[in-house]
Design a protein around this motif. Structure first.
Motif, short mmCIF file in Angstrom:
data_model
loop_
_atom_site.label_atom_id
_atom_site.label_comp_id
_atom_site.label_asym_id
_atom_site.label_seq_id
_atom_site.Cartn_x
_atom_site.Cartn_y
_atom_site.Cartn_z
N ARG A 9 0.81 -1.22 0.00
CA ARG A 9 0.00 0.00 0.00
C ARG A 9 0.84 1.27 0.00
O ARG A 9 0.30 2.37 0.02
CB ARG A 9 -0.93 0.00 1.22
CG ARG A 9 -1.92 -1.17 1.22
CD ARG A 9 -2.86 -1.11 2.39
NE ARG A 9 -3.79 -2.24 2.41
CZ ARG A 9 -5.05 -2.17 2.83
NH1 ARG A 9 -5.53 -1.02 3.27
NH2 ARG A 9 -5.82 -3.24 2.82
N LEU A 10 2.15 1.13 -0.01
CA LEU A 10 3.02 2.29 -0.08
C LEU A 10 3.04 2.87 -1.49
O LEU A 10 2.86 2.15 -2.49
CB LEU A 10 4.45 1.90 0.30
CG LEU A 10 4.72 1.52 1.76
CD1 LEU A 10 6.12 0.92 1.89
CD2 LEU A 10 4.56 2.73 2.69
N ARG A 68 -4.28 9.07 11.15
CA ARG A 68 -4.76 7.75 11.57
C ARG A 68 -6.12 7.51 10.96
O ARG A 68 -7.02 8.33 11.08
CB ARG A 68 -4.85 7.64 13.10
CG ARG A 68 -5.27 6.21 13.53
CD ARG A 68 -5.64 6.12 14.98
NE ARG A 68 -6.83 6.88 15.30
CZ ARG A 68 -8.08 6.48 15.06
NH1 ARG A 68 -8.30 5.32 14.46
NH2 ARG A 68 -9.11 7.24 15.40
N ASP A 69 -6.24 6.40 10.28
CA ASP A 69 -7.52 6.00 9.68
C ASP A 69 -7.80 4.58 10.14
O ASP A 69 -7.20 3.62 9.68
CB ASP A 69 -7.43 6.07 8.15
CG ASP A 69 -8.80 5.88 7.50
OD1 ASP A 69 -9.31 4.73 7.52
OD2 ASP A 69 -9.37 6.86 7.00
N GLY A 70 -8.68 4.44 11.13
CA GLY A 70 -8.95 3.13 11.69
C GLY A 70 -7.70 2.54 12.32
O GLY A 70 -7.06 3.16 13.17
N ASN A 71 -7.30 1.35 11.87
CA ASN A 71 -6.14 0.68 12.44
C ASN A 71 -4.87 0.92 11.63
O ASN A 71 -3.90 0.17 11.72
CB ASN A 71 -6.40 -0.83 12.55
CG ASN A 71 -6.58 -1.48 11.18
OD1 ASN A 71 -6.78 -0.80 10.17
ND2 ASN A 71 -6.53 -2.81 11.14
N LEU A 72 -4.88 1.98 10.81
CA LEU A 72 -3.73 2.36 10.00
C LEU A 72 -3.20 3.72 10.44
O LEU A 72 -3.97 4.63 10.73
CB LEU A 72 -4.10 2.45 8.53
CG LEU A 72 -4.17 1.17 7.70
CD1 LEU A 72 -4.71 1.49 6.32
CD2 LEU A 72 -2.79 0.53 7.59
N ALA A 106 -5.04 7.63 0.20
CA ALA A 106 -5.99 6.90 -0.63
C ALA A 106 -5.47 5.50 -0.95
O ALA A 106 -6.23 4.52 -0.89
CB ALA A 106 -6.23 7.67 -1.93
N LYS A 107 -4.19 5.37 -1.26
CA LYS A 107 -3.65 4.05 -1.57
C LYS A 107 -3.55 3.20 -0.32
O LYS A 107 -3.81 1.99 -0.33
CB LYS A 107 -2.28 4.18 -2.23
CG LYS A 107 -1.71 2.84 -2.70
CD LYS A 107 -0.45 3.02 -3.54
CE LYS A 107 0.05 1.68 -4.07
NZ LYS A 107 1.25 1.83 -4.92
N ALA A 108 -3.18 3.82 0.81
CA ALA A 108 -3.02 3.07 2.06
C ALA A 108 -4.34 2.49 2.55
O ALA A 108 -4.38 1.42 3.14
CB ALA A 108 -2.41 3.97 3.13
N THR A 109 -5.45 3.18 2.29
CA THR A 109 -6.74 2.76 2.81
C THR A 109 -7.62 2.08 1.77
O THR A 109 -8.76 1.71 2.07
CB THR A 109 -7.50 3.96 3.39
OG1 THR A 109 -7.64 4.98 2.37
CG2 THR A 109 -6.74 4.56 4.58
N ALA A 110 -7.11 1.92 0.56
CA ALA A 110 -7.90 1.28 -0.49
C ALA A 110 -8.21 -0.16 -0.12
O ALA A 110 -7.34 -0.89 0.38
CB ALA A 110 -7.15 1.33 -1.83
#
Length: 231
Positions: free
Chosen positions: A60-61, A201-205, A225-229
């Motif tokens: 996701r990087l 921080r988006d949820g557990n990320l 956007a890519k990290a949480t897709a």
């Protein structure tokens, strides 16, 4: 020297974040600022999604195809273990400034990448971590509060004095569940480097982007956007 200072700067933050998150919940809640206040998703979440593996985070990087032309992948330096002393910022000293030039955070699930841009004097790095929302929030909030709570201090790393000024910046509240941002200026041997660092921080990320301010602003949305897709 200019590039080396930037790398040292990011190492300071990373090493301090490596402190055990379990000891930070009370402190983080007591000293929260508006930018690090817990949201409803954090305090009232019903579902606790499993943390992502390091391999999943790696995928996701951002890569060179995401960034466009002019970017070169930067090899990661091995962890350093110079003696470090923090002068003029008790909050950072209490967090363990002696390990300030360590490498990545010790959240067990992590991935990191870094790039140079143009003439290689500009750098951009991205870090992804996955853990429970509470642990991520407590860890990153504690560090940002400590660093921005001292407007000016000095770090002596391996015998080299580095003067640092820190400024809290408005965080992009439209992104994620929690946000933090700061502008750091590192000066040594008559040269200065400005580093912007923004964490979402988006949820557990947990996403942390650092580097030249213009590059951080340019790629933050794309990185999240890519990290949480999920597709």
């Amino acid at each position: 020297m200019r590039v080396r200072v930037a790398i040292t700067a990011l190492g300071i933050t990373a090493a301090l974040l490596a402190l055990p998150a379990c000891s930070t919940d009370t402190t983080g809640a007591k000293h929260q600022t508006p930018s690090s206040a817990r949201t409803g998703k954090l305090s009232g979440a019903v579902h606790k999604p499993a943390a992502l593996s390091s391999a999943a985070l790696e995928s996701r990087l951002l890569d060179q195809s995401d960034l466009g032309s002019g970017y070169l992948s930067k090899s990661q330096r091995p962890a350093q273990h110079d003696d470090v002393t923090v002068i003029g910022c008790p909050a950072l000293s209490e967090l363990g400034g002696g390990a300030a030039t360590g490498g990545t955070l010790t959240f067990p699930r992590k991935a990191k990448t870094a790039f140079t841009y143009g003439d290689s004097s500009s750098e951009f790095s991205e870090e992804l971590y996955s853990d429970t929302a509470n642990k991520l929030s407590a860890g990153i909030g504690r560090i940002f509060d400590a660093m921005t709570g001292c407007p000016a201090y000095q770090v002596v790393a391996g015998g080299t004095p580095i003067d640092i000024t820190a400024q809290k910046l408005p965080a992009p509240r439209r992104l994620g569940d929690q946000q933090w941002s700061q502008l750091l200026t590192f000066s040594t041997a008559g040269r200065s480097t400005v580093v912007k660092q923004t964490a979402i921080r988006d949820g557990n990320l947990l996403l942390i982007v650092s580097g030249a301010p213009a590059l951080v602003d340019r790629h933050l949305d794309k990185a999240l956007a890519k990290a949480t897709a999920t597709g």
